[in-house]
Design an enzyme around this catalytic site. Structure first.
Site, PDB file in Angstrom:
ATOM      1  CG  ASP A   7      -1.469   1.190   1.648  1.00 20.19           C
ATOM      2  OD1 ASP A   7      -2.439   1.717   0.791  1.00 20.19           O
ATOM      3  OD2 ASP A   7      -1.500   1.779   2.770  1.00 20.19           O
ATOM      4  CG  ASP A   9      -1.929   7.470   0.355  1.00 19.70           C
ATOM      5  OD1 ASP A   9      -0.868   8.351   0.386  1.00 19.70           O
ATOM      6  OD2 ASP A   9      -2.706   7.195  -0.197  1.00 19.70           O
ATOM      7  CG  ASP A 181      -2.257   2.121   6.494  1.00 19.63           C
ATOM      8  OD1 ASP A 181      -2.373   1.942   5.233  1.00 19.63           O
ATOM      9  OD2 ASP A 181      -3.221   2.644   7.078  1.00 19.63           O
TER      10      ASP A 181
HETATM   11 MG   LIG Z   1      -3.003   3.009   3.647  1.00 17.39          MG
END
Ligand SMILES: [Mg+2]
Length: 225
Positions: A7, A9, A181
């Site tokens: 991922d 961000d 995350d």
């Molecule tokens: Mg993310």
């Protein structure tokens, strides 16, 4: 292990600090067109986002800040294309200028590459901005593939995001790891496709996790060797 999918961000860099800088610059630019307090401005931003998300639903366009600033201008009766572009750039220029990779991220990414592991970046949002982020972060040389929700028409955890990435990396699900995350978007999305998920930046009872890149390195080194 042939492929590691990341991922972007809050996995490669911290998002909130950049967003805060961007919003401060957007406010300063907006004041030149319309006087208002910061709390009025924040309310206008949330009204504009709500209006955009109502029309765009669960798509990459729902995050498009050009649509947000357009709606903000429309709601305040000051719309013009020139203003929209100026406001959009004020946010993203400040955001991009404040991006910093997490400690150890570049070392890990380059190490994986020297090990012959294919690297993908799988991310919600529009492709133009995500490409600019990768260039600004100085990791343009890293990915073998990028997949965005703009490209797939759906956002994570939709299977199309992960399947498209596996196709681009020429990897089967059992040959890939997903690092992200978000439990819902990254962990559950990957697991539903048979990709091994590793949670980044927080602890979990359910998923293997790494709180920083040093810990992630140890996990991936063991699996990818
Ligand atoms: Mg993310």
């Amino acid at each position: 292990m042939r492929a590691v999918i990341f991922d972007i961000d809050d996995t490669l860099y911290p998002y909130d600090v950049c967003d805060k800088k961007g919003m401060n610059e957007l406010y300063a630019a907006f004041l030149e067109y319309k006087e208002m307090s910061r709390s009025e401005f924040d309310l206008l931003v949330s009204q504009a986002k709500k209006a955009v998300k109502l029309r765009t639903g669960n798509t990459a366009a729902s995050h498009n800040r050009m649509l947000y600033v357009q709606a903000m201008c429309e709601l305040r009766g000051i719309f013009s294309p020139e203003k929209c572009i100026r406001l959009y750039n004020s946010y993203w220029d400040a955001f991009l200028d404040n991006m910093r990779l997490y400690d150890g991220a570049i070392e890990l990414l380059e190490k994986l590459k020297t090990m012959g592991v294919a690297i993908g970046f799988c991310t919600d949002l529009t492709v133009h901005i995500q490409m600019r982020k990768l260039v600004k972060l100085g990791i343009s040389h890293i990915p073998n593939a990028v997949v965005t929700s703009e490209e797939c028409g759906f956002e994570k955890p939709d299977k199309s995001m992960f399947i498209t990435m596996l196709e681009k990396l020429h990897a089967s699900p059992s040959e890939a790891i997903m690092v992200g995350d978000s439990i819902e978007k990254d962990m559950e999305g990957a697991a539903n496709c048979g990709i091994y998920p590793v949670l980044f930046g927080k602890k979990s009872d359910k998923y293997e996790y790494a709180e920083n890149f040093e810990a992630l390195y140890k996990i991936l080194e063991g699996i990818c060797r």
